[in-house]
Motif scaffolding. Structure first.
Motif, mmCIF file in Angstrom:
data_model
loop_
_atom_site.group_PDB
_atom_site.id
_atom_site.type_symbol
_atom_site.label_atom_id
_atom_site.label_comp_id
_atom_site.label_asym_id
_atom_site.label_seq_id
_atom_site.Cartn_x
_atom_site.Cartn_y
_atom_site.Cartn_z
ATOM 1 N N ALA A 296 0.901 -1.304 0.018
ATOM 2 C CA ALA A 296 -0.097 0.112 -0.183
ATOM 3 C C ALA A 296 0.700 1.288 0.097
ATOM 4 C CB ALA A 296 -0.889 0.135 1.071
ATOM 5 N N HIS A 297 1.969 1.283 0.529
ATOM 6 C CA HIS A 297 2.814 2.408 0.902
ATOM 7 C C HIS A 297 3.649 2.716 -0.469
ATOM 8 C CE1 HIS A 297 5.242 5.386 2.552
ATOM 9 N NE2 HIS A 297 6.393 4.827 2.253
ATOM 10 N N GLN A 298 4.167 1.457 -1.148
ATOM 11 C CA GLN A 298 4.823 1.449 -2.168
ATOM 12 C C GLN A 298 4.091 1.973 -3.611
ATOM 13 O OE1 GLN A 298 8.162 1.064 -1.904
ATOM 14 N NE2 GLN A 298 8.679 1.615 -3.863
ATOM 15 N N ALA A 299 2.762 2.054 -3.334
ATOM 16 C CA ALA A 299 2.168 2.492 -4.472
ATOM 17 C C ALA A 299 2.142 3.913 -4.810
ATOM 18 C CB ALA A 299 0.284 2.137 -4.110
ATOM 19 N N ALA A 300 2.618 4.724 -3.692
ATOM 20 C CA ALA A 300 2.925 6.083 -3.690
ATOM 21 C C ALA A 300 1.796 6.784 -3.934
ATOM 22 C CB ALA A 300 3.992 6.169 -4.680
ATOM 23 N N ASN A 301 0.531 6.689 -3.589
ATOM 24 C CA ASN A 301 -0.765 7.273 -3.777
ATOM 25 C C ASN A 301 -1.318 7.492 -2.532
ATOM 26 O OD1 ASN A 301 -3.605 8.033 -4.259
ATOM 27 N ND2 ASN A 301 -3.389 7.364 -6.401
ATOM 28 N N PRO A 302 -1.163 8.604 -1.831
ATOM 29 C CA PRO A 302 -1.546 8.860 -0.669
ATOM 30 C C PRO A 302 -3.020 8.674 -0.354
ATOM 31 C CG PRO A 302 -0.892 10.966 -1.698
ATOM 32 C CD PRO A 302 -0.409 9.736 -2.511
ATOM 33 N N PHE A 303 -3.701 8.841 -1.599
ATOM 34 C CA PHE A 303 -5.331 8.557 -1.449
ATOM 35 C C PHE A 303 -5.480 7.253 -1.454
ATOM 36 C CE2 PHE A 303 -4.664 12.717 -3.159
ATOM 37 C CZ PHE A 303 -5.235 13.758 -2.653
ATOM 38 N N LEU A 304 -4.874 6.375 -2.153
ATOM 39 C CA LEU A 304 -5.248 4.881 -2.085
ATOM 40 C C LEU A 304 -4.739 4.562 -0.944
ATOM 41 C CD1 LEU A 304 -4.383 3.626 -5.852
ATOM 42 C CD2 LEU A 304 -6.612 3.714 -4.642
ATOM 43 N N GLU A 305 -3.527 4.967 -0.429
ATOM 44 C CA GLU A 305 -2.959 4.384 0.723
ATOM 45 C C GLU A 305 -3.930 4.652 2.176
ATOM 46 O OE1 GLU A 305 1.178 4.358 3.716
ATOM 47 O OE2 GLU A 305 1.006 5.489 1.710
ATOM 48 N N LYS A 306 -4.383 6.025 2.099
ATOM 49 C CA LYS A 306 -5.216 6.361 3.122
ATOM 50 C C LYS A 306 -6.543 5.578 3.225
ATOM 51 C CE LYS A 306 -7.452 10.576 5.159
ATOM 52 N NZ LYS A 306 -7.428 11.991 4.973
ATOM 53 N N ALA A 307 -7.156 5.289 2.064
ATOM 54 C CA ALA A 307 -8.186 4.339 1.903
ATOM 55 C C ALA A 307 -8.055 2.977 2.452
ATOM 56 C CB ALA A 307 -8.789 4.163 0.496
ATOM 57 N N TYR A 308 -6.896 2.456 2.035
ATOM 58 C CA TYR A 308 -6.433 1.121 2.617
ATOM 59 C C TYR A 308 -6.256 1.171 4.148
ATOM 60 C CZ TYR A 308 -4.296 -3.352 3.762
ATOM 61 O OH TYR A 308 -3.858 -4.412 4.634
ATOM 62 N N ARG A 309 -5.779 2.175 4.645
ATOM 63 C CA ARG A 309 -5.511 2.263 6.091
ATOM 64 C C ARG A 309 -6.939 2.390 6.906
ATOM 65 N NH1 ARG A 309 -0.187 2.376 7.780
ATOM 66 N NH2 ARG A 309 1.352 2.734 6.496
ATOM 67 N N ALA A 310 -7.669 3.278 6.148
ATOM 68 C CA ALA A 310 -9.121 3.452 6.890
ATOM 69 C C ALA A 310 -9.769 2.131 7.001
ATOM 70 C CB ALA A 310 -9.952 4.482 6.207
ATOM 71 N N LEU A 311 -9.624 1.336 6.008
ATOM 72 C CA LEU A 311 -10.021 -0.028 5.579
ATOM 73 C C LEU A 311 -9.549 -1.106 6.573
ATOM 74 C CD1 LEU A 311 -12.077 -1.878 4.222
ATOM 75 C CD2 LEU A 311 -10.585 -2.368 2.514
ATOM 76 N N GLY A 312 -8.402 -0.713 6.811
ATOM 77 C CA GLY A 312 -7.323 -1.680 7.563
ATOM 78 C C GLY A 312 -7.756 -1.925 8.965
ATOM 79 N N GLY A 313 -8.505 -1.022 9.732
ATOM 80 C CA GLY A 313 -8.983 -1.211 10.919
ATOM 81 C C GLY A 313 -9.992 -2.539 10.972
ATOM 82 N N GLN A 314 -10.643 -2.407 10.030
ATOM 83 C CA GLN A 314 -11.787 -3.709 9.950
ATOM 84 C C GLN A 314 -11.120 -4.792 9.271
ATOM 85 O OE1 GLN A 314 -14.781 -3.261 11.297
ATOM 86 N NE2 GLN A 314 -14.319 -1.153 11.414
ATOM 87 N N VAL A 315 -9.940 -4.615 8.581
ATOM 88 C CA VAL A 315 -9.288 -6.000 8.309
ATOM 89 C C VAL A 315 -8.491 -6.568 9.717
ATOM 90 C CG1 VAL A 315 -7.068 -6.855 7.057
ATOM 91 C CG2 VAL A 315 -8.651 -5.160 5.890
ATOM 92 N N GLN A 316 -7.980 -5.735 10.320
ATOM 93 C CA GLN A 316 -7.440 -5.946 11.652
ATOM 94 C C GLN A 316 -8.635 -6.623 12.518
ATOM 95 O OE1 GLN A 316 -4.492 -5.843 13.170
ATOM 96 N NE2 GLN A 316 -3.712 -3.828 12.856
ATOM 97 N N ARG A 317 -9.967 -6.214 12.351
ATOM 98 C CA ARG A 317 -10.830 -6.912 13.155
ATOM 99 C C ARG A 317 -11.327 -8.017 12.584
ATOM 100 N NH1 ARG A 317 -16.889 -4.749 13.092
ATOM 101 N NH2 ARG A 317 -18.051 -6.213 14.331
ATOM 102 N N PHE A 318 -11.396 -8.388 11.265
ATOM 103 C CA PHE A 318 -11.481 -9.406 10.610
ATOM 104 C C PHE A 318 -10.290 -10.615 11.116
ATOM 105 C CE2 PHE A 318 -8.941 -11.477 7.003
ATOM 106 C CZ PHE A 318 -9.755 -12.504 6.936
ATOM 107 N N ARG A 319 -9.129 -10.184 11.038
ATOM 108 C CA ARG A 319 -8.050 -11.025 11.457
ATOM 109 C C ARG A 319 -7.940 -11.482 12.846
ATOM 110 N NH1 ARG A 319 -4.236 -6.584 8.759
ATOM 111 N NH2 ARG A 319 -3.553 -7.516 6.705
ATOM 112 N N PHE A 320 -8.231 -10.685 13.792
ATOM 113 C CA PHE A 320 -8.063 -11.228 15.019
ATOM 114 C C PHE A 320 -9.296 -11.749 15.738
ATOM 115 C CE2 PHE A 320 -5.097 -7.294 15.671
ATOM 116 C CZ PHE A 320 -4.064 -8.035 15.023
ATOM 117 N N PHE A 321 -10.560 -11.445 15.064
ATOM 118 C CA PHE A 321 -11.843 -12.272 15.493
ATOM 119 C C PHE A 321 -12.372 -12.901 14.898
ATOM 120 C CE2 PHE A 321 -11.451 -7.892 17.824
ATOM 121 C CZ PHE A 321 -10.899 -8.463 18.982
ATOM 122 N N VAL A 322 -11.886 -13.541 13.807
ATOM 123 C CA VAL A 322 -12.672 -14.625 12.840
ATOM 124 C C VAL A 322 -12.316 -15.898 13.375
ATOM 125 C CG1 VAL A 322 -10.403 -14.982 11.446
ATOM 126 C CG2 VAL A 322 -12.794 -15.251 10.486
#
Length: 233
Positions: free
Chosen positions: A148-174
């Motif tokens: 996500a960082h190497q994509a060098a698009n701060p808007f895409l990276e920010k979108a991924y990081r915003a989504l990342g919280g729910q990805v964390q929730r998926f990872r830890f509680f599935v």
């Protein structure tokens, strides 16, 4: 106003408590929906409540905990099957685009870092350690964040990081009852993404990432349905 030195002196302890609590989530200590007793944590970890509250505020942004008025913090509930489906569908839209852009901007340092996570995940997949999933989730997170960082698009990276919280929730509680082969399968899929990145092929990188996310989606949905079926017996 507190001096920068005093603020910087507090921050490392809050960071440490964040990592401690995150580690407890990944080790399965906390159950979905469980209340978080800050006073008990303060005594257990021998720290004041202030850095714990700062750490919990950060965890709230990830979606792992929720703050309820007059009640304090509570571990987030399990994602429903519909929520899991929607989450993985969102990843299918975003992450192939990130892989495509990252493949256009590879550097030796980036490829070395990605390869390190691929090798680490392969080792975790073969580990007899009962906490293999704790390592698996953390390595998996680093792999995806690097891209996500190497994509060098701060808007895409920010979108991924915003989504990342729910990805964390998926990872830890599935529920992982029938997904014991997941680390090995994910390791192979990560390596396929890495190979496409190393080849400098944006289209192949996007395709391999799409395959990975789709396979992960099918694995987790099959696991959830298996656990639900076992619960009905």
């Amino acid at each position: 106003m507190a001096s920068p030195q005093r603020r910087s002196g507090r921050q490392p302890l809050a960071d440490k408590m964040y990592e401690v609590l995150l580690g407890q989530f990944t080790d399965g200590r906390w159950a979905a929906g469980e209340p978080v007793n800050i006073g008990a944590l303060s005594r257990e970890l021998d720290v004041s409540q202030t850095p714990l509250r700062e750490a919990l505020a950060r965890l709230e942004h990830t979606g792992l905990v929720r703050r309820e008025a007059l009640k304090g913090y509570r571990v987030a509930p399990l994602l429903t099957e519909q929520e899991l489906t929607k989450l993985m569908d969102a990843r299918l839209v975003l992450e192939p685009a990130l892989a495509f852009e990252a493949a256009r901007r590879t550097t030796p340092e980036f490829l070395a870092d990605v390869l390190e996570t691929v090798d680490d995940l392969a080792r975790a997949a073969k580990s007899p350690d009962s906490n293999v999933f704790s390592s698996y989730w953390m390595i998996d997170e680093r792999f995806h964040l690097l891209i996500a960082h190497q994509a060098a698009n701060p808007f895409l990276e920010k979108a991924y990081r915003a989504l990342g919280g729910q990805v964390q929730r998926f990872r830890f509680f599935v529920e992982l009852g029938s997904a014991r082969g997941a680390p090995g399968q994910a390791a192979e899929e990560h390596r396929a993404v890495y190979d496409a990145l190393a080849d400098g092929s944006p289209v192949d990188a996007a395709d391999r990432m799409r395959d990975h996310i789709e396979n992960a989606k099918q694995r987790v949905l099959a696991d959830r349905r298996s656990v639900a079926a076992d619960g009905e017996q």
